[in-house]
Design an enzyme around this catalytic site. Structure first.
Site, PDB file in Angstrom:
ATOM      1  N   ARG A   1      31.359  67.391  75.842  1.00 58.47           N
ATOM      2  CA  ARG A   1      31.059  67.886  74.507  1.00 58.47           C
ATOM      3  C   ARG A   1      31.037  66.683  73.561  1.00 58.47           C
ATOM      4  O   ARG A   1      31.989  65.907  73.514  1.00 58.47           O
ATOM      5  CB  ARG A   1      32.144  68.853  74.053  1.00 58.47           C
ATOM      6  CG  ARG A   1      31.933  69.271  72.618  1.00 58.47           C
ATOM      7  CD  ARG A   1      33.119  70.009  72.070  1.00 58.47           C
ATOM      8  NE  ARG A   1      32.832  70.467  70.727  1.00 58.47           N
ATOM      9  CZ  ARG A   1      33.724  70.466  69.742  1.00 58.47           C
ATOM     10  NH1 ARG A   1      34.949  70.049  69.964  1.00 58.47           N
ATOM     11  NH2 ARG A   1      33.404  70.908  68.562  1.00 58.47           N
TER      12      ARG A   1
ATOM     13  N   HIS B   1      31.031  82.578  63.835  1.00 57.85           N
ATOM     14  CA  HIS B   1      32.117  81.912  64.555  1.00 57.85           C
ATOM     15  C   HIS B   1      33.274  81.760  63.566  1.00 57.85           C
ATOM     16  O   HIS B   1      33.233  80.922  62.670  1.00 57.85           O
ATOM     17  CB  HIS B   1      31.625  80.547  65.067  1.00 57.85           C
ATOM     18  CG  HIS B   1      32.678  79.762  65.795  1.00 57.85           C
ATOM     19  ND1 HIS B   1      32.611  79.509  67.151  1.00 57.85           N
ATOM     20  CD2 HIS B   1      33.820  79.196  65.369  1.00 57.85           C
ATOM     21  CE1 HIS B   1      33.675  78.823  67.509  1.00 57.85           C
ATOM     22  NE2 HIS B   1      34.427  78.610  66.445  1.00 57.85           N
TER      23      HIS B   1
ATOM     24  N   ILE C   1      39.468  84.648  65.008  1.00 57.14           N
ATOM     25  CA  ILE C   1      39.455  85.763  64.062  1.00 57.14           C
ATOM     26  C   ILE C   1      38.355  86.759  64.433  1.00 57.14           C
ATOM     27  O   ILE C   1      38.571  87.968  64.461  1.00 57.14           O
ATOM     28  CB  ILE C   1      39.251  85.246  62.611  1.00 57.14           C
ATOM     29  CG1 ILE C   1      40.390  84.308  62.219  1.00 57.14           C
ATOM     30  CG2 ILE C   1      39.113  86.397  61.624  1.00 57.14           C
ATOM     31  CD1 ILE C   1      40.176  83.559  60.903  1.00 57.14           C
ATOM     32  N   GLY C   2      37.187  86.242  64.739  1.00 53.66           N
ATOM     33  CA  GLY C   2      36.039  87.094  65.058  1.00 53.66           C
ATOM     34  C   GLY C   2      36.268  87.976  66.276  1.00 53.66           C
ATOM     35  O   GLY C   2      35.841  89.123  66.314  1.00 53.66           O
TER      36      GLY C   2
ATOM     37  N   HIS D   1      29.374  73.739  65.541  1.00 49.96           N
ATOM     38  CA  HIS D   1      29.627  74.909  66.399  1.00 49.96           C
ATOM     39  C   HIS D   1      28.354  75.352  67.138  1.00 49.96           C
ATOM     40  O   HIS D   1      28.255  76.504  67.561  1.00 49.96           O
ATOM     41  CB  HIS D   1      30.106  76.135  65.579  1.00 49.96           C
ATOM     42  CG  HIS D   1      31.474  76.013  65.003  1.00 49.96           C
ATOM     43  ND1 HIS D   1      31.803  76.601  63.801  1.00 49.96           N
ATOM     44  CD2 HIS D   1      32.612  75.428  65.452  1.00 49.96           C
ATOM     45  CE1 HIS D   1      33.079  76.364  63.518  1.00 49.96           C
ATOM     46  NE2 HIS D   1      33.591  75.640  64.511  1.00 49.96           N
TER      47      HIS D   1
ATOM     48  N   GLU E   1      32.389  77.821  75.015  1.00 55.37           N
ATOM     49  CA  GLU E   1      31.573  76.618  74.834  1.00 55.37           C
ATOM     50  C   GLU E   1      31.487  75.810  76.122  1.00 55.37           C
ATOM     51  O   GLU E   1      30.455  75.228  76.429  1.00 55.37           O
ATOM     52  CB  GLU E   1      32.166  75.768  73.695  1.00 55.37           C
ATOM     53  CG  GLU E   1      31.908  76.397  72.335  1.00 55.37           C
ATOM     54  CD  GLU E   1      32.879  75.965  71.260  1.00 55.37           C
ATOM     55  OE1 GLU E   1      34.041  76.431  71.293  1.00 55.37           O
ATOM     56  OE2 GLU E   1      32.494  75.181  70.388  1.00 55.37           O
TER      57      GLU E   1
ATOM     58  N   ASN F   1      36.169  68.133  76.972  1.00 59.88           N
ATOM     59  CA  ASN F   1      36.150  68.093  75.518  1.00 59.88           C
ATOM     60  C   ASN F   1      37.238  67.110  75.096  1.00 59.88           C
ATOM     61  O   ASN F   1      38.420  67.431  75.096  1.00 59.88           O
ATOM     62  CB  ASN F   1      36.421  69.500  74.974  1.00 59.88           C
ATOM     63  CG  ASN F   1      36.362  69.545  73.459  1.00 59.88           C
ATOM     64  OD1 ASN F   1      36.248  68.503  72.800  1.00 59.88           O
ATOM     65  ND2 ASN F   1      36.449  70.735  72.908  1.00 59.88           N
TER      66      ASN F   1
ATOM     67  N   ARG G   1      40.009  74.615  54.922  1.00 62.52           N
ATOM     68  CA  ARG G   1      38.864  74.004  54.218  1.00 62.52           C
ATOM     69  C   ARG G   1      38.315  74.956  53.165  1.00 62.52           C
ATOM     70  O   ARG G   1      38.270  76.166  53.372  1.00 62.52           O
ATOM     71  CB  ARG G   1      37.731  73.674  55.194  1.00 62.52           C
ATOM     72  CG  ARG G   1      38.113  72.642  56.211  1.00 62.52           C
ATOM     73  CD  ARG G   1      36.914  72.269  57.084  1.00 62.52           C
ATOM     74  NE  ARG G   1      37.383  71.738  58.342  1.00 62.52           N
ATOM     75  CZ  ARG G   1      36.872  72.051  59.533  1.00 62.52           C
ATOM     76  NH1 ARG G   1      35.847  72.877  59.625  1.00 62.52           N
ATOM     77  NH2 ARG G   1      37.379  71.523  60.619  1.00 62.52           N
TER      78      ARG G   1
ATOM     79  N   ASN H   1      39.595  78.606  63.289  1.00 61.27           N
ATOM     80  CA  ASN H   1      40.173  77.786  62.226  1.00 61.27           C
ATOM     81  C   ASN H   1      39.061  77.227  61.368  1.00 61.27           C
ATOM     82  O   ASN H   1      39.086  77.294  60.161  1.00 61.27           O
ATOM     83  CB  ASN H   1      40.998  76.655  62.834  1.00 61.27           C
ATOM     84  CG  ASN H   1      42.461  76.947  62.699  1.00 61.27           C
ATOM     85  OD1 ASN H   1      42.899  77.440  61.655  1.00 61.27           O
ATOM     86  ND2 ASN H   1      43.208  76.677  63.742  1.00 61.27           N
TER      87      ASN H   1
END
Ligand code: ADP
Length: 350
Positions: free
Chosen positions: A64, A181, A304-305, A153, A337, A7, A214, A184
């Site tokens: 990726r 997802h 967070i999830g 994502h 991922e 990545n 965002r 951030n």
């Protein structure tokens, strides 16, 4: 077969080496601060060289790539024509695709003759129907300039949906799943019979949920209003909406949910930021239940999830959704991922 997943970002390369088909993680790590003044890693080529020293005998590389535009619905083996198309798609992802390409070019140089595969973040969402991806603008903006919802994502949503199906012991092709997802960057996807049918991010990753920095959905007329009222440039608007808004902008304290969560009861603006975050996510989930006419599972993933149960339960209130005949199963599934990229790369080259 050893597959190195890369990545490549603007100043970093994250990597994982898998033994396939056993899916055994052999080495992982990251090279950071590439090209920065005091760093001894001058460029991606030097960074990748170091990674290859740490990862013996690579048979295939999986990269990726953020944006595949409408060109790429599936992973592809990289050749010159693919490189040219990734370069073209850079117009749609100017911060990401060029950095991904630098990684691809370095790997080609360092590993001549080794197959390289590109796995695109946007590919999974190419199944979204036209009525969901066309914006209410004159149609020629789509046909002439590719302006439409793409979604991001994708690899993460696809991976956790797969894992959810295997935990539910049902084929993905018979399930309706909503994947959240929440890191951030945050996005939610409606997956009907294994195909993405809608997702909250859009032409760029700015649309949809409230994120760390965002703003997510706003009235588009706000952009011209702000430009006129404060004489803001396009750059300033971009900076405001992408970097100064969201949890950080509302709370005035931080974009990090861990920091905010601790102050929920003590600080009114922190409470507001978290309440807005949860409300927006809840609204998207409900609308995706609406378009799929139900959901078998709701899956939470990313920082967070995966780790913040109190935020999950603010989004998914126990006892809520009483209008549904069959309640969805709420699941927490860590995303991976890189593993998904390794699997898809293996499928393509085996
Ligand atoms: P990115 O989207 O940059 O990959 P993450 O998926 O790690 O980032 O998500 C970052 C968010 O997740 C932050 O708001 C952070 O507070 C939260 N988070 C990440 N890891 C943890 C953890 N172990 N415990 C609680 N919260 C976490």
């Amino acid at each position: 077969m050893k597959i190195l997943v890369i990545n490549s970002g603007s100043s970093s390369i994250k990597y994982k080496l898998f033994g396939m088909p056993a899916q055994k993680l052999q080495v992982k790590g990251a090279i950071e601060h590439i090209g920065e003044p005091r760093s001894k890693i001058k460029d991606h080529y030097t960074g990748l060289k170091e990674i290859l020293q740490r990862s013996s005998s690579v048979h295939v590389v999986g990269h990726r790539v953020v944006h595949g535009a409408e060109e790429f619905r599936k992973p592809v083996v990289i050749n010159n024509a693919v490189i040219a198309k990734i370069r073209q798609a850079a117009a749609l992802a100017p911060l990401h695709n060029p950095a991904n390409l630098v990684g691809i070019l370095a790997a080609k140089k360092l590993l001549p003759g080794v197959k390289q595969v590109a796995v695109f973040d946007t590919a999974f969402h190419q199944s979204i129907p036209e009525y969901a991806y066309i914006y209410g603008l004159p149609y020629k903006y789509y046909t002439n300039y590719g302006i439409r919802k793409y979604g991001f994502h994708g690899t993460s949503h696809h991976y956790v949906a797969h894992e959810a199906a295997s935990r539910l012991k049902k084929p993905l092709s018979r399930l309706k799943i909503i994947t959240c997802h929440l890191g951030n960057g945050c996005s939610i996807t409606a997956i009907d019979k294994g195909r993405s049918v809608d997702t909250s991010m859009g032409f760029t990753p700015l649309e949809g949920l409230i994120m760390g920095t965002r703003c997510g959905d706003i009235d588009p007329a706000l952009v011209t209003y702000l430009m006129r009222k404060f004489k803001m440039s396009t750059h300033q608007i971009d900076d405001l909406l992408n970097k100064k808004s969201g949890l950080k902008g509302i709370s005035g304290i931080s974009n990090d949910m861990r920091v905010l969560q601790k102050r929920y009861n003590r600080n009114k603006r922190v409470r507001l930021a978290i309440d807005i975050f949860a409300y927006r996510a809840r609204k998207y989930i409900a609308s995706y239940i609406g378009i799929m006419d139900g959901a078998d599972a709701i899956v939470f993933t990313a920082g967070i999830g995966e780790h913040q149960g109190s935020i999950r339960s603010r989004i998914w209130r126990r006892g809520g959704y009483s209008y549904l005949k069959k309640k969805p199963k709420v699941m927490v599934i860590p995303t991976d991922e890189e593993l998904m990229i390794a699997r898809q790369t293996y499928e393509l080259v085996k």
